[in-house]
Design a protein around this motif. Structure first.
Motif, mmCIF file in Angstrom:
data_model
loop_
_atom_site.group_PDB
_atom_site.id
_atom_site.type_symbol
_atom_site.label_atom_id
_atom_site.label_comp_id
_atom_site.label_asym_id
_atom_site.label_seq_id
_atom_site.Cartn_x
_atom_site.Cartn_y
_atom_site.Cartn_z
ATOM 1 N N ARG A 113 0.643 -1.313 -0.036
ATOM 2 C CA ARG A 113 -0.123 -0.018 0.005
ATOM 3 C C ARG A 113 0.638 1.286 -0.008
ATOM 4 N N ALA A 114 1.731 1.507 0.855
ATOM 5 C CA ALA A 114 2.669 2.530 0.851
ATOM 6 C C ALA A 114 3.571 2.771 -0.325
ATOM 7 N N ALA A 115 4.155 1.663 -0.437
ATOM 8 C CA ALA A 115 5.345 1.559 -1.649
ATOM 9 C C ALA A 115 4.341 1.986 -3.010
ATOM 10 N N ALA A 116 3.234 1.651 -3.129
ATOM 11 C CA ALA A 116 2.459 1.672 -4.372
ATOM 12 C C ALA A 116 1.815 3.246 -4.494
ATOM 13 N N GLY A 117 1.877 3.924 -3.327
ATOM 14 C CA GLY A 117 1.250 5.279 -3.206
ATOM 15 C C GLY A 117 -0.344 5.312 -2.963
ATOM 16 N N MET A 118 -0.839 4.015 -2.312
ATOM 17 C CA MET A 118 -2.295 3.572 -2.317
ATOM 18 C C MET A 118 -2.753 4.440 -1.128
ATOM 19 N N LEU A 119 -4.186 4.709 -1.180
ATOM 20 C CA LEU A 119 -4.709 5.357 0.086
ATOM 21 C C LEU A 119 -4.630 4.592 1.354
ATOM 22 N N ASP A 120 -4.699 5.106 2.509
ATOM 23 C CA ASP A 120 -4.557 4.296 3.806
ATOM 24 C C ASP A 120 -6.044 3.955 4.109
ATOM 25 N N ILE A 121 -5.766 2.784 5.049
ATOM 26 C CA ILE A 121 -7.243 2.224 5.366
ATOM 27 C C ILE A 121 -7.388 2.913 6.822
ATOM 28 N N GLY A 122 -8.449 3.440 7.364
ATOM 29 C CA GLY A 122 -8.540 3.693 8.716
ATOM 30 C C GLY A 122 -8.555 2.644 9.606
ATOM 31 N N ALA A 123 -8.268 3.134 10.897
ATOM 32 C CA ALA A 123 -8.312 1.960 11.820
ATOM 33 C C ALA A 123 -9.638 1.756 12.164
ATOM 34 N N GLU A 124 -9.964 0.750 12.751
ATOM 35 C CA GLU A 124 -11.482 0.346 13.520
ATOM 36 C C GLU A 124 -12.570 1.017 12.536
ATOM 37 N N LYS A 125 -12.286 0.654 11.298
ATOM 38 C CA LYS A 125 -13.375 0.773 10.419
ATOM 39 C C LYS A 125 -14.478 0.116 10.638
ATOM 40 N N ALA A 126 -14.573 -1.366 11.108
ATOM 41 C CA ALA A 126 -15.703 -2.232 11.417
ATOM 42 C C ALA A 126 -16.709 -1.528 12.537
ATOM 43 N N GLU A 127 -15.873 -1.173 13.371
ATOM 44 C CA GLU A 127 -16.379 -0.258 14.729
ATOM 45 C C GLU A 127 -17.350 0.814 14.126
ATOM 46 N N ARG A 128 -16.833 1.550 13.406
ATOM 47 C CA ARG A 128 -17.459 2.852 12.839
ATOM 48 C C ARG A 128 -18.694 2.479 11.971
ATOM 49 N N VAL A 129 -18.568 1.364 11.253
ATOM 50 C CA VAL A 129 -19.586 0.864 10.575
ATOM 51 C C VAL A 129 -20.564 0.475 11.526
ATOM 52 N N ALA A 130 -20.566 -0.119 12.272
ATOM 53 C CA ALA A 130 -21.401 -0.769 13.510
ATOM 54 C C ALA A 130 -22.293 0.348 14.345
ATOM 55 N N ALA A 131 -21.578 1.433 14.554
ATOM 56 C CA ALA A 131 -22.127 2.451 15.207
ATOM 57 C C ALA A 131 -22.980 3.367 14.383
ATOM 58 N N ALA A 132 -22.402 3.316 12.910
ATOM 59 C CA ALA A 132 -23.298 4.232 11.860
ATOM 60 C C ALA A 132 -24.585 3.512 11.465
ATOM 61 N N MET A 133 -24.729 2.191 11.752
ATOM 62 C CA MET A 133 -25.995 1.185 11.565
ATOM 63 C C MET A 133 -26.926 1.338 12.726
#
Length: 278
Positions: free
Chosen positions: A192-212
């Motif tokens: 991801r870093a070497a190819a210049g790809m966008l980062d993925i945020g930590a605790e994304k699953a928890e944020r999804v659950a909170a939004a739902m």
């Protein structure tokens, strides 16, 4: 062939009726939508969207990567998660369906279910319409009111796509389920870093659950993690098939890929979350 669900006219809200060949949708008020030659319907005609759709090049990269089987364990895990929770599902909506790859796997596990594949990319839906004959493939913006009546579907899939929980709940039957797939923080960590790809945020699953939480009750969460062996073409495709493609320099990416010892072991990591409608 499964019975297709009713659709709502995005202009007036009345019922859109298909013709016998599934080439035209029309409502009693006279609003009409003709299928493109590839079989999808563009319901955004005249309305447009402010969001950027995946380009033909992005969709080609994704189709090539998926055809190589690198995400087949994820697709199989999604089908195993959904099918026991909705064994009698009559209609499946994939909101952000892309090429229809994951929807096809879920439909194979739910015999008799009809499908609606929805995405803002016409290039993706050209492929979805070909791979899912007898289904609706609709160009639409999931941030708007979905062109489906209340309580008209049994399963909503949302795989690496924008989420509109209020609309997902509205179109789901009272016993319906929603499956959300997001990448884990260690997904593609070797490149991801070497190819210049966008980062993925930590605790994304928890944020999804909170939004739902307001609309859905959590049923299950499954972590799907495995190692892929990727060649040069795979590495290029996985970088260019997602949102990172909009800012990557393909020539610089090729130089980066040339520096890897191949095949390269790369982590695939996903969170699959299943919710029941409240």
């Amino acid at each position: 062939m499964p019975s297709l669900p009713p659709l709502e006219c995005p202009v007036c809200g009345s019922t859109l009726e298909p013709d016998a060949e599934l080439r035209t949708l029309a409502c009693p008020a006279g609003h009409r939508y003709d299928a493109a030659k590839q079989g999808y319907f563009n319901l955004l005609t005249g309305a447009g969207t402010k969001f950027q759709a995946d380009t033909a090049a992005m969709v080609q990269a994704r189709a090539d990567f998926l055809a190589a089987g690198h995400y087949s364990p994820l697709a199989a895990e999604l089908a195993r998660l959904v099918s026991p929770a909705a064994p009698n599902a009559a209609t499946v909506l994939d909101a952000g369906a892309g090429t229809g790859y994951y929807l096809g796997e879920v439909l194979a596990a739910l015999p008799g279910a009809a499908a609606v594949a929805m995405d803002i990319s016409k290039f993706a839906l050209r492929r979805a319409a070909r791979s899912l004959p007898g289904s609706y493939a609709l160009v639409w913006d999931v941030w708007r009111r979905l062109p489906l009546p209340d309580a008209s579907v049994d399963v909503v899939l949302n795989v690496f796509a924008p989420r509109n929980p209020a609309e997902f709940r509205r179109v789901l039957d009272s016993s319906g389920v929603l499956a959300v797939v997001t990448p884990g923080p260690d997904h593609l960590q070797q490149i991801r870093a070497a190819a210049g790809m966008l980062d993925i945020g930590a605790e994304k699953a928890e944020r999804v659950a909170a939004a739902m939480e307001r609309w859905f009750t959590p049923l299950d969460t499954v972590r799907c993690t495995y190692e892929m062996q990727l060649e040069a073409a795979d590495l290029r495709n996985v970088a260019l098939m997602g949102p990172s493609a909009r800012h990557l320099d393909p020539a610089a990416l090729d130089r980066t890929v040339a520096g890897f010892a191949l095949p390269l072991g790369v982590t695939a990591s996903f969170s699959l979350q299943l919710f029941r409608a409240r």
